[in-house]
Design an enzyme around this catalytic site. Structure first.
Site, PDB file in Angstrom:
ATOM      1  N   GLY A 113      25.870  78.495  43.451  1.00 18.85           N
ATOM      2  CA  GLY A 113      26.909  79.066  44.443  1.00 18.85           C
ATOM      3  C   GLY A 113      28.256  78.380  44.410  1.00 18.85           C
ATOM      4  O   GLY A 113      29.334  79.081  44.676  1.00 18.85           O
ATOM      5  N   ALA A 143      24.101  74.898  44.026  1.00 19.89           N
ATOM      6  CA  ALA A 143      24.879  74.140  42.920  1.00 19.89           C
ATOM      7  C   ALA A 143      25.505  75.134  42.074  1.00 19.89           C
ATOM      8  O   ALA A 143      26.818  75.210  41.975  1.00 19.89           O
ATOM      9  CB  ALA A 143      23.951  73.410  42.034  1.00 19.89           C
ATOM     10  N   GLU A 177      24.468  83.852  49.225  1.00 17.99           N
ATOM     11  CA  GLU A 177      23.360  83.541  49.721  1.00 17.99           C
ATOM     12  C   GLU A 177      22.542  82.666  49.033  1.00 17.99           C
ATOM     13  O   GLU A 177      21.841  82.827  47.857  1.00 17.99           O
ATOM     14  CB  GLU A 177      22.425  84.848  49.777  1.00 17.99           C
ATOM     15  N   CYS A 184      13.688  81.568  49.559  1.00 16.05           N
ATOM     16  CA  CYS A 184      14.510  80.923  50.230  1.00 16.05           C
ATOM     17  C   CYS A 184      14.466  80.507  51.358  1.00 16.05           C
ATOM     18  O   CYS A 184      14.729  79.208  51.879  1.00 16.05           O
ATOM     19  CB  CYS A 184      16.091  81.624  50.195  1.00 16.05           C
ATOM     20  N   GLY A 204      21.411  82.770  44.865  1.00 14.00           N
ATOM     21  CA  GLY A 204      20.990  81.528  43.997  1.00 14.00           C
ATOM     22  C   GLY A 204      20.985  80.443  44.571  1.00 14.00           C
ATOM     23  O   GLY A 204      21.087  80.153  45.742  1.00 14.00           O
ATOM     24  N   SER A 205      21.030  79.394  43.782  1.00 14.40           N
ATOM     25  CA  SER A 205      21.127  78.007  44.346  1.00 14.40           C
ATOM     26  C   SER A 205      22.474  77.679  44.765  1.00 14.40           C
ATOM     27  O   SER A 205      23.320  78.186  44.316  1.00 14.40           O
ATOM     28  CB  SER A 205      20.600  77.131  43.291  1.00 14.40           C
TER      29      SER A 205
HETATM   30  P1  NAD Z   1      20.408  79.884  40.132  1.00 13.19           P
HETATM   31  O1  NAD Z   1      21.531  79.610  40.898  1.00 13.19           O
HETATM   32  O2  NAD Z   1      20.097  79.054  39.038  1.00 13.19           O
HETATM   33  O3  NAD Z   1      20.541  81.442  39.371  1.00 13.19           O
HETATM   34  C1  NAD Z   1      20.730  82.514  40.255  1.00 13.19           C
HETATM   35  C2  NAD Z   1      21.755  83.617  39.344  1.00 13.19           C
HETATM   36  O4  NAD Z   1      22.981  82.925  38.997  1.00 13.19           O
HETATM   37  C3  NAD Z   1      20.784  84.080  38.207  1.00 13.19           C
HETATM   38  O5  NAD Z   1      21.108  85.445  37.705  1.00 13.19           O
HETATM   39  C4  NAD Z   1      21.814  83.088  37.051  1.00 13.19           C
HETATM   40  O6  NAD Z   1      21.573  83.616  35.658  1.00 13.19           O
HETATM   41  C5  NAD Z   1      23.364  83.374  37.776  1.00 13.19           C
HETATM   42  N1  NAD Z   1      24.158  82.044  37.155  1.00 13.19           N
HETATM   43  C6  NAD Z   1      23.645  80.756  36.633  1.00 13.19           C
HETATM   44  N2  NAD Z   1      24.838  80.140  36.440  1.00 13.19           N
HETATM   45  C7  NAD Z   1      25.696  80.748  36.818  1.00 13.19           C
HETATM   46  C8  NAD Z   1      27.327  80.655  36.838  1.00 13.19           C
HETATM   47  N3  NAD Z   1      27.825  79.571  36.577  1.00 13.19           N
HETATM   48  N4  NAD Z   1      28.129  81.633  37.299  1.00 13.19           N
HETATM   49  C9  NAD Z   1      27.553  82.883  37.690  1.00 13.19           C
HETATM   50  N5  NAD Z   1      26.075  83.031  37.710  1.00 13.19           N
HETATM   51  C10 NAD Z   1      25.313  82.159  37.250  1.00 13.19           C
HETATM   52  O7  NAD Z   1      19.293  80.151  41.233  1.00 13.19           O
HETATM   53  P2  NAD Z   1      17.556  80.529  40.931  1.00 13.19           P
HETATM   54  O8  NAD Z   1      16.976  79.433  39.994  1.00 13.19           O
HETATM   55  O9  NAD Z   1      17.557  81.993  39.986  1.00 13.19           O
HETATM   56  O10 NAD Z   1      16.882  80.872  42.227  1.00 13.19           O
HETATM   57  C11 NAD Z   1      16.486  79.837  43.213  1.00 13.19           C
HETATM   58  C12 NAD Z   1      17.493  79.645  44.120  1.00 13.19           C
HETATM   59  O11 NAD Z   1      17.792  80.876  44.774  1.00 13.19           O
HETATM   60  C13 NAD Z   1      16.951  78.852  45.408  1.00 13.19           C
HETATM   61  O12 NAD Z   1      17.689  77.725  45.678  1.00 13.19           O
HETATM   62  C14 NAD Z   1      16.664  79.991  46.442  1.00 13.19           C
HETATM   63  O13 NAD Z   1      16.583  79.134  47.576  1.00 13.19           O
HETATM   64  C15 NAD Z   1      17.951  80.704  46.348  1.00 13.19           C
HETATM   65  N6  NAD Z   1      17.745  81.798  46.808  1.00 13.19           N
HETATM   66  C16 NAD Z   1      18.524  82.201  48.024  1.00 13.19           C
HETATM   67  C17 NAD Z   1      18.333  83.386  48.655  1.00 13.19           C
HETATM   68  C18 NAD Z   1      19.177  83.525  49.851  1.00 13.19           C
HETATM   69  O14 NAD Z   1      19.258  84.960  50.480  1.00 13.19           O
HETATM   70  N7  NAD Z   1      19.799  82.815  50.616  1.00 13.19           N
HETATM   71  C19 NAD Z   1      17.268  84.262  48.018  1.00 13.19           C
HETATM   72  C20 NAD Z   1      16.645  83.901  47.138  1.00 13.19           C
HETATM   73  C21 NAD Z   1      16.919  82.786  46.400  1.00 13.19           C
END
Ligand code: NAD
Length: 481
Positions: A235, A233, A252, A286, A230-231
């Site tokens: 992470g 922030a 990731e 990503c 995910g993002s």
């Molecule tokens: P996000 O960080 O908003 O959410 C990712 C996941 O985390 C979701 O399932 C969300 O419900 C969960 N989440 C939200 N708050 C949380 C918390 N406090 N604790 C635990 N889990 C929580 O990301 P997104 O908007 O769903 O995805 C887009 C981001 O993901 C982009 O920055 C993209 O670059 C990144 N991404 C990275 C990879 C990689 O392999 N490096 C792959 C795909 C996407």
């Protein structure tokens, strides 16, 4: 189901969590919206804390027998799971399109790749190593599964990312609780449903939920590792929360990948490859190219070639088989991209294509090519995660390497040139997890993937990734009498 005003509710509700091999709904539900029209089309059960606890307990209970199976045995289960998933690719693909927005062909590809991912990951051998064997004794390094893995996935490639993490967790002998993004939970819940007939109960639990579920997982005392995608922030929050019981983590995270184009390439020949490396999945990848650095000698022709492509691609509802780029996946992200566009306009940059939302329902932004833009703007410094590409002029290679590295992101990067040796030398100087030459983004389960700097911690895939789902254990036997 009826709406508040008593009318029939057309939203689909046919979705269940998978907990201990059984279907479960929840007392609470949330809406899932089709980004191609902005209309909620389904309702998803919202797992409670008690349901998460039961999923974790089921995974813990199943761990004993699952971890004692051989790798070959677990591979066999996973292969059947992958095959069952790909057999459902045709009928699940439209659901993936409706919740995620991507073109139908891309959704089918994502689902039908599951067995390939599984096959390749589970063909990797985890070998014990003898570190020393002499008159004093024998010291061996082995790898043990960790226990229960919490898998948290984003909305851009819900199935591809989940399958990779599930395959790595389960093949290495762990059990798992997986949580999709609340923006795209539906196909993932269907995937859990498919697993019920194949995997022993509790081995894979799939639960969907709102904003609380992720933090409940990362703070859960009986989860041993979090694989988070995910993002940046979020992470950072995951890392802090996982420290409560020193969970292992793989993060990731986002990227702001630079591609550096040298002056010896044919701009027209490489333009389509650069374009799709930036705009596939509506720029929501990503490791999409997010900053394109182009040598001044070929700057104008390459800008022109990219703008021509942007003008001709077909944007629309992914269910239309002719569509090449779908909508942005959700309203928050759509508004963010529009904010970046607004900011870009204020900088005085040249917008060569797009630059506006499409005048229709849904979260559509025209593929946007921006020239004459610099660092210090939102478009260049942030990860836009949308269909908008800045093209930045450079003259000196040392200067452009410095600029490409001047970021807290470090996921991927690429160099485009006819001189492969020089390309590889420049690539090696990029501060990123993966640096390509004449390509960008080549997913391969045999190759480690992950970010440098704030783009992540650890690696997924390959033997490195698999070992991160295991604990190294030393067995030291003394033979001295
Ligand atoms: P996000 O960080 O908003 O959410 C990712 C996941 O985390 C979701 O399932 C969300 O419900 C969960 N989440 C939200 N708050 C949380 C918390 N406090 N604790 C635990 N889990 C929580 O990301 P997104 O908007 O769903 O995805 C887009 C981001 O993901 C982009 O920055 C993209 O670059 C990144 N991404 C990275 C990879 C990689 O392999 N490096 C792959 C795909 C996407």
């Amino acid at each position: 189901m009826k709406t508040a005003d008593g009318a029939e509710d057309a939203r689909v509700t046919d979705f269940t969590h998978t907990i201990d091999g059984c279907p479960e709904t929840s007392d609470a539900w949330f809406d899932v919206t089709n980004p191609a029209n902005g209309i909620p089309f389904a309702r998803c059960p919202d797992a409670s804390r008690a349901q998460l606890d039961r999923a974790v307990a089921a995974a813990r209970h199943a761990f004993g027998s699952w971890s004692s199976l051989s790798f070959a045995n677990r591979r066999n289960y996973l292969q059947r799971f992958g095959k069952a998933l790909s057999e459902r690719a045709e009928d699940l693909a439209p659901l993936l399109v409706r919740e995620q927005g991507k073109p139908l062909a891309a959704a089918k590809e994502e689902l039908s790749r599951a067995p390939v991912q599984i096959e390749e990951l589970s063909s990797i051998e985890i070998k014990n190593e003898v570190l020393r064997e002499d008159a004093q004794g024998r010291i061996e390094l082995r790898y043990r599964p960790l226990g229960v893995i919490g898998i948290i996935t984003p909305w851009n490639a819900p199935i591809a990312i989940a399958v990779g993490r599930i395959a790595q967790s389960l093949y290495t002998g762990n059990t798992a609780v997986q949580k999709p993004s609340p923006n795209t939970p539906l196909t993932t819940l269907k995937m859990g449903e498919i697993s019920r007939d194949i995997l022993p109960p509790g081995v894979l639990n799939t639960v969907a939920g709102g904003n609380d579920l992720g933090p409940w997982m990362t703070g859960h005392p009986d989860i041993d590792k979090i694989s988070f995608t995910g993002s940046v922030a979020i992470g950072k929050k995951v890392l802090a929360s996982a420290s409560s019981n020193l969970k292992r983590v793989t993060l990731e995270l986002g990227g702001n990948d630079a591609a550096i184009v040298l002056d010896d390439v044919d701009p027209r020949a490489i333009a389509p490859r650069l374009f799709w490396a930036a705009f596939a999945n509506c720029g929501q990848i990503c490791v999409a190219i997010k900053r394109l650095y182009v040598h001044e000698r070929i700057y104008e022709p390459l800008c022109e070639a990219l703008a021509e492509i942007a003008h001709t691609v077909i944007v629309g509802d992914g269910l239309n088989p002719d569509v090449q780029i779908g909508p942005i996946q959700n309203r928050v992200q759509y508004e963010r991209v529009l904010g970046i566009l607004e900011d870009t306009r204020r900088t005085g940059a040249r917008i060569l294509a797009g630059g506006h939302a499409l005048d229709r329902p849904g979260y559509f932004v025209a593929p946007t090519i921006v020239a004459d833009i610099q660092e210090g703007t939102r478009l260049v410094d942030e990860e836009p995660f949308g269909p908008i590409l800045p093209i930045i002029r450079y003259t000196d290679i040392e200067d452009v390497i410095r600029r490409a590295n001047h970021t807290r992101y470090g996921l991927g990067g690429s160099v485009w040139t006819k001189d492969l040796k020089r390309g590889a030398e420049i690539a090696a100087r990029l501060e990123v997890g993966t640096a390509w030459v004449n390509q960008h983004r080549t997913p391969d389960p045999h190759v480690p993937f992950g970010g440098a700097k704030e783009s992540g911690i650890g690696r997924e895939y390959s033997v490195l990734g698999l070992k991160s789902y295991m604990e190294a254990q030393v067995i030291s036997v003394s033979t001295a009498s």
